[in-house]
Design an enzyme around this catalytic site. Structure first.
Site, mmCIF file in Angstrom:
data_model
loop_
_atom_site.group_PDB
_atom_site.id
_atom_site.type_symbol
_atom_site.label_atom_id
_atom_site.label_comp_id
_atom_site.label_asym_id
_atom_site.label_seq_id
_atom_site.Cartn_x
_atom_site.Cartn_y
_atom_site.Cartn_z
ATOM 1 N N GLN A 119 47.399 70.613 8.251
ATOM 2 C CA GLN A 119 46.792 70.891 6.474
ATOM 3 C C GLN A 119 45.942 72.026 6.539
ATOM 4 O OE1 GLN A 119 43.036 69.293 6.035
ATOM 5 N NE2 GLN A 119 42.547 69.529 3.749
ATOM 6 N N TYR B 1 39.258 64.446 51.521
ATOM 7 C CA TYR B 1 39.768 64.485 50.111
ATOM 8 C C TYR B 1 41.194 63.561 49.520
ATOM 9 C CZ TYR B 1 42.855 65.847 45.870
ATOM 10 O OH TYR B 1 43.662 65.856 44.852
ATOM 11 N N LYS C 229 42.116 61.492 44.271
ATOM 12 C CA LYS C 229 42.797 61.620 43.229
ATOM 13 C C LYS C 229 44.256 61.172 43.286
ATOM 14 C CE LYS C 229 45.458 63.878 42.648
ATOM 15 N NZ LYS C 229 46.747 64.625 41.808
ATOM 16 N N GLY D 195 38.909 69.515 10.946
ATOM 17 C CA GLY D 195 37.970 70.067 10.346
ATOM 18 C C GLY D 195 37.698 71.256 11.722
ATOM 19 N N GLY E 233 27.577 60.314 3.021
ATOM 20 C CA GLY E 233 27.465 60.468 1.746
ATOM 21 C C GLY E 233 26.681 58.587 1.379
ATOM 22 N N ARG F 146 29.849 73.263 14.915
ATOM 23 C CA ARG F 146 28.786 73.353 15.805
ATOM 24 C C ARG F 146 28.530 72.955 16.787
ATOM 25 N NH1 ARG F 146 25.113 69.346 12.190
ATOM 26 N NH2 ARG F 146 27.567 69.070 11.233
ATOM 27 N N ASN G 89 28.526 56.251 4.001
ATOM 28 C CA ASN G 89 29.881 55.848 3.655
ATOM 29 C C ASN G 89 29.931 56.135 5.544
ATOM 30 O OD1 ASN G 89 32.438 56.147 4.176
ATOM 31 N ND2 ASN G 89 32.435 58.141 2.995
#
Ligand code: UD1
Ligand code: CA
Length: 437
Positions: free
Chosen positions: A79, A339, A324, A14, A146, A18, A176
């Site tokens: 898809q 750092y 890090k 999808g 749903g 939004r 659902n």
């Protein structure tokens, strides 16, 4: 342990309109890890997981790149166009032929789902000899979901989408969750039979419930107790809410394990970070990625640990310090404004304020290591240009730029000798104002 294999289909095609983003929705991150990563990890952390099929569509290449780089047991299936959730699952069916196991379907935008819940969901399906199990939840405000439809005998018979629902169906509060478990050889034929004659003109995955009931198959619903877990992300507001929920779980777990967190509201710690008891975390600490922190440490305020830190016991990581991919052994202090990246610090090391490991060459794009051995110390404002090793008990003079290895017990200093030039300022002033006197 189940004696069945399980495969998953993860729906991620999808658009996520939004989110108002150029980036696909499922690649948006919480603690630097994409939403899709949380879902694949949850699925992979159940027992018996065999392989995952990720259905991609919108910005498919970007999603596929992420999946390929991070998951060996996941395959992306395209898809295009996106004709609905039923069509999405149908795209995976040619890859799952003659499979004598269970297939679970989950959405790629529900990062709060846990492996424990998926595990108990699959076991519920197995224990009930079910052919199809749908995860449901009770929502006070069921809008947009749903609805789970039951007959007079309370038997689960169908799912009706909000847009297709009658007012009576809309009043149903059992929804659902969008997570399904299927005994594959019983359900795999459902997908060719789906129709798109509904309000959205889509092939609904939810219609397999009605199909299975018509085939006299065993259809069950598993009611989820913790609704939070199926929270789906559709907007950046919801992304922030999910971050808070995940963080709250993470800091609560750590406090229960004996870590002292002064202000859980301003402390962000990724779920994949472990911290041992009696470590104190001061406000405004931000820890992402996978890290291990020992006992009795003091972290913050305002510290940032990015990923891959392995920190021992009695270590001090102070204010405005960033760490890090570094190993820091017991009793070492990095107390202010530093750092430390791609480094190994021994025990009893003292890092002076403002010490920087220069680990990255932006021209060659190569990252190199800094090694600082037991008992060494760096003066304030040292720059250690990697690759470089500072041996045991060596000392770095304040303000030095170190470009070569430093042997044990020596002092390395690059500072020019200090000169104090008397009356220099007064002479300058005189020169400048000379002619006007
Ligand atoms: C779906 C369910 C609904 C459930 C809800 C739970 C259907 C028809 N409805 O609705 O019953 O309450 O989830 O969150 O399934 N996707 C694809 N390809 C498509 C369409 C969607 O991969 O063609 C993916 C989306 O990226 C998303 C997931 O499927 O990850 C769910 O799709 P979405 O459109 O959000 O379904 P809902 O309307 O929320
Ligand atoms: Ca949705």
């Amino acid at each position: 342990m189940l004696n069945k294999k399980v495969k998953s289909i993860i729906l991620a095609a999808g658009k996520g309109t939004r989110m108002k983003s150029d980036m696909p929705k499922v690649l948006h991150s919480i603690f630097n890890k994409p939403l899709l990563g949380y879902v694949i990890d949850a699925v992979n952390n159940t027992d018996c997981m065999d392989e995952n099929y990720v259905i991609v569509g919108h910005e498919a290449e970007k999603v596929e790149d992420y999946v390929k780089a991070n998951y060996e047991n996941a395959k992306c299936i395209l898809q295009s166009p996106q004709l609905g959730t039923g069509d999405a699952v149908n795209k995976a069916t040619p890859y799952i032929k003659d499979f004598d196991g269970y297939v679970i379907v989950v959405c790629g935008d529900t990062p709060l789902i846990t492996a424990e819940t998926l595990q108990s969901f699959i076991e519920f399906h197995d224990n009930n000899y079910a052919d199809l199990t749908v995860m449901s939840a009770i929502f006070e405000n069921p809008k947009n979901y749903g609805r789970i439809i039951r007959d007079k005998n309370k038997k689960f018979v169908a799912i009706v989408e909000e847009k297709d629902a009658t007012p009576e169906q809309k009043a149903v509060k059992e929804i659902n969750a969008g997570i399904y478990c299927m005994t594959w050889n019983k359900i795999c034929n459902a997908f060719n039979n789906l129709q798109n004659n509904n309000a959205q003109g889509e092939y609904y995955l939810t219609d397999i419930v009605k199909w299975a009931v018509e085939q006299n198959l065993n259809v069950q619903s598993y009611i989820l107790e913790n609704n939070e877990e199926i929270f789906g992300i559709n907007s950046k507001v919801q992304l922030a809410e999910a971050t808070k929920i995940l963080n709250r779980k993470s800091v609560t777990r750590l406090m229960e394990e004996g870590v002292q967190i002064v202000d859980p509201d301003t402390t962000f710690i990724s779920p994949e970070t472990t911290i041992e008891a009696d470590t104190l975390i001061l406000p405004n600490v931000y820890i992402t990625g996978k890290n291990k922190i020992g006992r009795n440490c003091k972290i913050g305020p305002f510290a940032h640990i990015r990923d891959g830190a392995v920190i021992g016991n009695n270590v001090r990581i102070g204010n405005f310090v960033e760490i890090k991919k570094s190993v820091i052994k017991d009793n070492t202090n990095v107390s202010h404004l530093s750092y430390i990246g791609d480094s190994e610090l021994g025990s009893h090391v003292n890092i002076g304020a403002g010490t920087i490991t220069a680990n990255y060459n932006p021209i060659t794009k190569v990252k190199s290591k800094t090694i600082i051995k037991d008992g060494a110390n760096t003066g304030s404002n040292s720059v250690l240009v990697a690759p470089v090793t500072i041996e045991e008990k060596a000392s770095i003079g304040a303000g030095s730029v170190i470009t070569k290895n430093v042997v044990a017990y020596s002092l390395a200093i690059t500072r020019a000798p200090l000169r104090i030039i008397k009356d220099w300022v007064s002479r300058k002033i005189e020169q400048l104002s000379g002619g006007n006197k």
